[in-house]
Scaffold this active site. Structure first.
Site: not given
Ligand code: CTP
Ligand code: CA
Length: 226
Positions: A33-36, A100
């Site tokens: 995943t990503n920090p959005s 994102a």
């Protein structure tokens, strides 16, 4: 015109907003995943509904309270996002792609947890669909707004995305600057318009940036309705 008293200039406008990260499973206990944080997308959805728009928010997992008065669709993967967005695209006037999405996903999702004793896993990735570019190909009269979180402020790259995804406007930011992007409550963005204008906005809260983005959306939408 005062920021806090913008009238209902988006009355009747059907706006689809995407927000937050996507999550791609490796196995039942691990994800990519990503920090959005979803803050920019939720700020846009909130401001749009206040200005009279009919808003659908397609959101990855975030820890923000739901926005009142809108339809909320929760998704996990980029494929889920594509399915949710394509399903509603023909009934949409404006797509604002603040999510994102992961560009890649593991080629396979293991059905059992990967154990340490198996050694370090070698994960093969395959490409995900580009949701916004796909909608760019399918658009009839829809207005398309893209976002680009970059680690540099490269105008050529912004123009390339604007053209490749067939956007009306690209909101570009450099996430390495202080107080910009992802978890932050503030943002500092440059707006690239399809017709060539470039607007560099001063650093402001995501709520205020959302209002300015919607000013541009309203102008595009009213022009298209004539
Ligand atoms: N986007 C999308 N689907 C993807 C990837 C991106 O719809 N699979 C959308 C994002 O929501 C954003 C825009 O495309 O509005 C630009 O995303 P960005 O990651 O900056 O561009 P990419 O084309 O993925 O290029 P790269 O990550 O290589 O910079
Ligand atoms: Ca990307």
């Amino acid at each position: 015109r005062a920021v806090l008293s913008r009238e209902k200039d988006l009355q009747g406008c059907r706006i689809l907003v995407t927000a937050g990260p996507t999550v791609e499973a490796i196995d039942p206990v691990r994800v990519i995943t990503n920090p959005s944080s979803g803050k920019m997308g939720y700020a846009l959805a909130r401001a749009a509904v206040e200005r009279g728009a009919e808003v659908t928010l397609v959101s990855g997992p975030v820890s923000l309270p739901p926005v009142e008065g809108i339809e909320l669709i929760r998704i996990e993967s980029t494929n889920d996002l594509l399915e949710a967005v394509s399903h509603r695209f023909s009934d949409t006037d404006v797509l604002i792609a603040a999510a994102a999405p992961s560009d890649f996903r593991p080629a396979e999702r293991l059905s059992n947890k990967w154990k340490k004793q198996n050694g370090i896993p070698e994960i093969k990735f395959i490409p995900n669909p580009d949701v916004l570019a796909t909608m760019g190909q399918q658009k009839t009269n829809q207005i398309l707004i893209g976002f680009a979180a970059e680690t540099e402020g490269n105008p050529e790259e912004a123009r390339r995305k604007l053209e490749q995804k067939r956007l009306d406007m690209l909101v570009h930011n450099n996430i390495l600057l202080p107080g910009v992007g992802f978890q932050s409550d503030t943002n500092e963005v440059t707006l690239y318009h399809a017709h060539g204008q470039v607007e560099t906005l001063p650093k402001a809260s995501k709520n205020e940036i959302a209002q300015i983005i919607l000013d541009r959306v309203a102008a595009l939408w009213h022009a298209r309705k004539e």
